[in-house]
Design a protein around this motif. Structure first.
Motif, PDB file in Angstrom:
ATOM      1  N   LYS A   1       0.836  -1.218   0.000  1.00  0.00           N
ATOM      2  CA  LYS A   1       0.000   0.000   0.000  1.00  0.00           C
ATOM      3  C   LYS A   1       0.868   1.264   0.000  1.00  0.00           C
ATOM      4  CE  LYS A   1      -4.125  -1.794   2.235  1.00  0.00           C
ATOM      5  NZ  LYS A   1      -4.886  -1.930   3.464  1.00  0.00           N
ATOM      6  N   VAL A   2       1.886   1.257   0.851  1.00  0.00           N
ATOM      7  CA  VAL A   2       2.748   2.453   0.936  1.00  0.00           C
ATOM      8  C   VAL A   2       3.438   2.694  -0.405  1.00  0.00           C
ATOM      9  CG1 VAL A   2       4.852   3.377   2.010  1.00  0.00           C
ATOM     10  CG2 VAL A   2       3.105   2.334   3.439  1.00  0.00           C
ATOM     11  N   ALA A   3       3.975   1.620  -1.003  1.00  0.00           N
ATOM     12  CA  ALA A   3       4.672   1.778  -2.289  1.00  0.00           C
ATOM     13  C   ALA A   3       3.728   2.354  -3.339  1.00  0.00           C
ATOM     14  CB  ALA A   3       5.222   0.430  -2.745  1.00  0.00           C
ATOM     15  N   ALA A   4       2.500   1.816  -3.399  1.00  0.00           N
ATOM     16  CA  ALA A   4       1.541   2.285  -4.418  1.00  0.00           C
ATOM     17  C   ALA A   4       1.244   3.776  -4.232  1.00  0.00           C
ATOM     18  CB  ALA A   4       0.253   1.465  -4.330  1.00  0.00           C
TER      19      ALA A   4
ATOM     20  N   LYS B   1       1.763  10.537  -3.431  1.00  0.00           N
ATOM     21  CA  LYS B   1       0.974  10.838  -2.229  1.00  0.00           C
ATOM     22  C   LYS B   1       1.838  10.639  -0.989  1.00  0.00           C
ATOM     23  CE  LYS B   1      -3.327   9.779  -4.440  1.00  0.00           C
ATOM     24  NZ  LYS B   1      -4.740   9.578  -4.277  1.00  0.00           N
ATOM     25  N   PRO B   2       1.539  11.339   0.101  1.00  0.00           N
ATOM     26  CA  PRO B   2       2.331  11.126   1.298  1.00  0.00           C
ATOM     27  C   PRO B   2       2.113   9.702   1.828  1.00  0.00           C
ATOM     28  CG  PRO B   2       0.539  12.700   1.698  1.00  0.00           C
ATOM     29  CD  PRO B   2       0.473  12.331   0.265  1.00  0.00           C
ATOM     30  N   ALA B   3       3.156   8.961   1.952  1.00  0.00           N
ATOM     31  CA  ALA B   3       3.031   7.567   2.421  1.00  0.00           C
ATOM     32  C   ALA B   3       4.318   7.154   3.094  1.00  0.00           C
ATOM     33  CB  ALA B   3       2.746   6.645   1.231  1.00  0.00           C
ATOM     34  N   VAL B   4       4.175   6.720   4.324  1.00  0.00           N
ATOM     35  CA  VAL B   4       5.349   6.327   5.105  1.00  0.00           C
ATOM     36  C   VAL B   4       5.042   5.001   5.799  1.00  0.00           C
ATOM     37  CG1 VAL B   4       6.693   6.921   7.178  1.00  0.00           C
ATOM     38  CG2 VAL B   4       6.162   8.693   5.497  1.00  0.00           C
ATOM     39  N   LEU B   5       6.007   4.115   5.824  1.00  0.00           N
ATOM     40  CA  LEU B   5       5.819   2.831   6.515  1.00  0.00           C
ATOM     41  C   LEU B   5       6.089   3.044   8.012  1.00  0.00           C
ATOM     42  CD1 LEU B   5       5.314  -0.261   5.975  1.00  0.00           C
ATOM     43  CD2 LEU B   5       7.774  -0.496   6.319  1.00  0.00           C
TER      44      LEU B   5
END
Ligand SMILES: Cc1cc2nc3c(=O)[nH]c(=O)nc-3n(C[C@H](O)[C@H](O)[C@H](O)COP(=O)(O)OP(=O)(O)OC[C@H]3O[C@@H](n4cnc5c(N)ncnc54)[C@H](O)[C@@H]3O)c2cc1C
Length: 416
Positions: free
Chosen positions: A308-311, A317-321
């Motif tokens: 999900k984060v990679a996509a 979009k802001p996305a951080v694991l």
């Protein structure tokens, strides 16, 4: 170029493909998978599916139709063989070449083999794919092998080794487990909680050989007949299952010059050393902002979260694991969920809520800050359900908790 190619049609790849559409991406999505199946989940392969209690349909994280519906061009039985980063191209084993705007590597991992004599004999199994599980199931459930007493030797006492041991024993096989550790799972859970699993197996009649490795596999009538240990024992076996961990499938990335360090190294948004290429799932070694270091994880929830984060990151979009790592296991009647930061838990104190020998308890890993207070860094619930929310909240809040209250069953978890 507005198209995304995903290499590896496992849980991470499938999740990423579906997330891209959910997040509004309208360009082309190609999902390339070496296996012949639509993406499936692997946890039941050592549990319910192996036992014959679950069918193939229950393994699908997304319905087969969803790929066409979401315009995900799924290419089964196709292996990506070469990655040309300058040209932005992937070459497949079939000879086909595909251009990508962005690329996701979700190639998973491969079971380690053992460099011992007899490891390639019929009757010696490993477990990663649906076919592996079917073969093993055929042997265990349907008594496919002739002249056998269904004696199974598990080489490896990690999660998969123990799950297969439990399933095989439940199906009536005589089971022995060889493990390098003194107590199985000691490295992850510590000696006290590892013993909970050891005792359950022993109670069911599984024999353990701790601090023991396989030195060779003997043959009779052209198939495996036993395991010789490094301590000189000879254990008779009709089936040998080797479950000694996995190696991340980094070959493609490595040959293309991406940074490899215990998997494909990524930042906290799953971006590799090439800004157009991302990695997710078992093969990725992402930076975890809470731990302040890279942590590769080989678990189901990690495949979903990193996919999900990679996509999202691919779409800008802001996305951080920043998820709290989570995994689960089922062995005999012990169902367990664990959330937390393994590296922090290693030096922590264990606080049990309930009697650990009862088969129903919660255990917390706590960094003490004073004699009666500490910070929760991990928690595991065994046969107590619907408590992952409060456990994760305790880990997330980073506040000090009173250890006596933490252990006290009469104090509600969400009041701490
Ligand atoms: C038997 C078993 C039991 C498990 N039980 C649990 C459990 O109880 N709890 C838990 O949390 N986790 C469990 N796991 C772990 C979990 O299943 C994995 O973490 C998860 O499958 C990782 O997903 P992935 O998509 O990263 O990789 P994978 O599922 O390995 O998928 C990667 C896919 O990429 C394909 N591929 C590789 N290279 C290429 C290439 N060059 N071109 C095209 N395709 C390629 C592979 O064939 C594979 O299909 C279990 C795993 C196994 C094997």
């Amino acid at each position: 170029m507005d198209n995304i190619v995903i290499i590896g049609a496992g849980l991470a790849g499938a999740t990423a493909a579906h997330t891209l559409r959910k997040e509004g991406f309208d360009g082309g999505i190609t999902l390339v998978g070496a296996e012949e199946h639509h993406p499936y989940i692997r946890p039941p392969l050592s549990k319910g599916f192996l036992a014959g209690n679950e069918d193939e349909g229950s393994l699908l994280p997304y319905p087969v139709d969803s790929y066409a519906e979401k315009r995900i061009d799924f290419l089964p039985r196709e292996t990506a063989e070469q990655l040309d980063r300058e040209a932005g191209e992937v070459r497949l084993a079939s000879g086909k070449t595909m251009k990508y705007g962005q690329l996701l590597l979700a190639t998973g991992a491969t079971p380690r083999s053992l460099p011992i004599s007899g490891a390639d004999l019929p009757g010696v199994h490993c477990l990663r794919t649906l076919e592996d599980s079917k073969e093993l199931r055929e042997a265990l459930v349907n008594n496919a092998y002739e002249q056998h007493d269904r004696r199974v030797v598990l080489v490896g006492s990690g999660w998969i080794g123990l799950e297969v041991a439990a399933t095989a024993r439940t199906l009536g096989a005589e089971v022995a487990v060889l493990g390098k550790d003194k107590i199985p799972l000691e490295g992850v859970l510590g000696a006290e909680l590892g013993t909970v699993f050891l005792d359950r197996h022993r109670k069911a009649g599984v024999t353990f050989h701790p601090e023991t490795s396989a030195a060779g596999i003997t043959a009779a009538n052209g198939r495996a007949s036993g395991v010789v240990t490094d301590s000189g024992l000879e254990l008779p076996a009709d089936l040998v299952v080797i479950a000694v961990g996995v190696t991340p499938n980094t070959e493609l990335a490595e040959a293309a010059g991406l940074t490899i360090q215990n998997g494909i190294l990524t930042d906290q948004s799953m971006r590799t050393s090439d800004p157009r290429i991302f990695a997710a799932g078992d093969v990725a070694n992402p930076f975890h902002p809470v731990l302040g270091e890279h942590q590769r994880s080989e678990h189901w929830a990690n495949a979903i979260n990193t996919g999900k984060v990679a996509a999202k990151a691919m779409l800008g979009k802001p996305a951080v694991l920043n998820h709290i790592p989570y995994f689960y296991t089922d062995q005999f009647d012990l169902g367990m969920e664990y959330s937390g930061y393994g590296p922090l838990a290693r030096d922590a104190k264990v606080v049990a809520r309930g009697d650990t020998s009862s088969g129903e308890f919660i255990a917390f890993w706590v960094i003490p800050v004073s004699s009666d207070k500490g910070r929760v860094v991990a928690g595991m619930n065994v046969n107590i359900w619907d408590v992952q929310g409060p456990i994760k909240a305790l880990i997330r809040q980073e506040n000090e908790v009173n250890l006596q209250q933490l252990a006290d069953l009469s104090v509600p978890l969400d009041s701490l």
